[in-house]
Design a protein around this motif. Sequence first.
Motif, short mmCIF file in Angstrom:
data_model
loop_
_atom_site.label_atom_id
_atom_site.label_comp_id
_atom_site.label_asym_id
_atom_site.label_seq_id
_atom_site.Cartn_x
_atom_site.Cartn_y
_atom_site.Cartn_z
N LEU A 38 0.85 -1.19 0.00
CA LEU A 38 0.00 0.00 0.00
C LEU A 38 0.88 1.24 0.00
CD1 LEU A 38 -2.93 1.21 0.37
CD2 LEU A 38 -2.39 1.30 2.81
N SER A 40 0.93 5.36 0.31
CA SER A 40 0.02 6.35 0.89
C SER A 40 0.77 7.59 1.34
CB SER A 40 -0.71 5.74 2.08
OG SER A 40 -1.64 6.66 2.62
N PHE A 44 -1.66 7.90 6.93
CA PHE A 44 -2.44 6.66 6.91
C PHE A 44 -2.21 5.90 8.21
CE2 PHE A 44 -2.76 2.10 6.32
CZ PHE A 44 -4.03 1.98 5.79
N PHE A 90 -3.44 4.80 -1.60
CA PHE A 90 -4.46 5.35 -0.73
C PHE A 90 -4.15 6.82 -0.49
CE2 PHE A 90 -5.90 6.89 3.32
CZ PHE A 90 -7.16 6.36 3.49
N LEU A 133 -13.08 6.25 -0.12
CA LEU A 133 -12.82 5.54 1.13
C LEU A 133 -13.11 6.37 2.38
CD1 LEU A 133 -9.51 3.76 0.07
CD2 LEU A 133 -11.80 2.75 0.24
N GLU A 273 -11.60 11.34 -0.17
CA GLU A 273 -10.33 10.63 -0.38
C GLU A 273 -10.59 9.26 -1.00
OE1 GLU A 273 -6.30 10.95 2.12
OE2 GLU A 273 -7.97 10.08 3.21
N GLY A 275 -8.95 5.47 -2.99
CA GLY A 275 -7.88 4.51 -3.18
C GLY A 275 -8.04 3.89 -4.55
N LEU A 291 -8.03 -3.51 -1.64
CA LEU A 291 -9.06 -2.50 -1.86
C LEU A 291 -10.39 -2.93 -1.25
CD1 LEU A 291 -8.57 -1.06 -5.46
CD2 LEU A 291 -8.68 0.23 -3.32
N LEU A 294 -10.13 -2.20 2.38
CA LEU A 294 -10.22 -0.78 2.70
C LEU A 294 -11.66 -0.27 2.66
CD1 LEU A 294 -7.13 0.60 0.73
CD2 LEU A 294 -7.32 0.18 3.20
#
Length: 357
Positions: A38, A40, A44, A90, A133, A273, A275, A291, A294
């Motif tokens: 991931l 980010s 996060f 993300f 997300l 926001e 992803g 995903l 998430l």
Amino acid sequence: MSTTSRITATAVAAAVGMSALAACGAPGGGADAKTVTLVSHDSFNVSKSVLSAFEKESGYKVRILKGGDAGKAVNQAILSKGNPQGDVFFGIDNTLLSRGLHEGLFSPYRAKGLADVPAGLQLDKGEHRVTPLDYGDICVNYDRGYFARHKTPPPKTLEDLLKPRYKGMLVTENSATSSPGLAFQLGTIAKYGPAGWQNYWKKLKANGVEVVDGWEQAYYERFTGSAAGKRKGDKPLVVSYASSPPAEVLGKKPAPKEAPTGVATGTCFRQIEFGGLLKGAKNEKGGKALLDFLLSKKFQEDVPLQMFVNPAREDATVPELFTKYGTKIDKPTTLPPETITKNREQWIKQWSSLVLK
């Protein structure tokens, strides 16, 4: 909700699954079929138990690569497109989304649970290149104690920030490097229009606004109301989130009647926001599973007290601390995504020339 920038208490960050974070740093982690990576921004966070449950159920080890503020993380993803550092990104928000889509960063994937996300958050619902997300409102936060001691009412609106009584009190983030900073700029454009926003910033600059690179520097180092920053800053006003105040209450016993920080409700801009599965991901199957995770209820219900933003899923339960001490913004300013797409780069250049020089 980025924080992109995110409000994340240092104590919370320390509680994140350190076994997963220990794997951070080595690009290309997705080359291992048992590892999913991931990518980010720095803010996060996920509870250790929640992440561990996903790893146990899926069989994947999650590797997390953090790349600075959201703007910097997106820039890095663009520089490495086609040969991404990981499998899932993300933290790209509605202020930067069109750039990521234009650059072809993401492969289409319809994540499980998308039916429980309001249509208003699904800005790419036709192609599903990204998945909403979380969301939050970028607003000016104020230090209640400071204004009480100085017997001065805190500002409520953007117009208030121009008053002499607030001279030199505000710190905001750089629009070119920070998603909260860009969202705040877009909020002024939504309020004053293409013809009036530059004049507003001229006045704000004249009133002593300070600009720093990212949210963490603004909130933890410059803002007087940050307990995690040990209140060493000298700015009682900061651009952050409407949901920032609960972070200042988290873990305090006895719980106070109100948070030590407040929100200027007339300064807010809605941030969503997303992803997405990175195009060229080495572990595409693992990326899709990540995903789905998430957007799962388990992760979504973990979001409020880990990243202090609202979960995208309507059926996710939000903790009482978050609702009690956070501020609900009924009418945040917004701009159509196509308007941001068309003007964002020009607006950032104009802002930089006006404010940073």
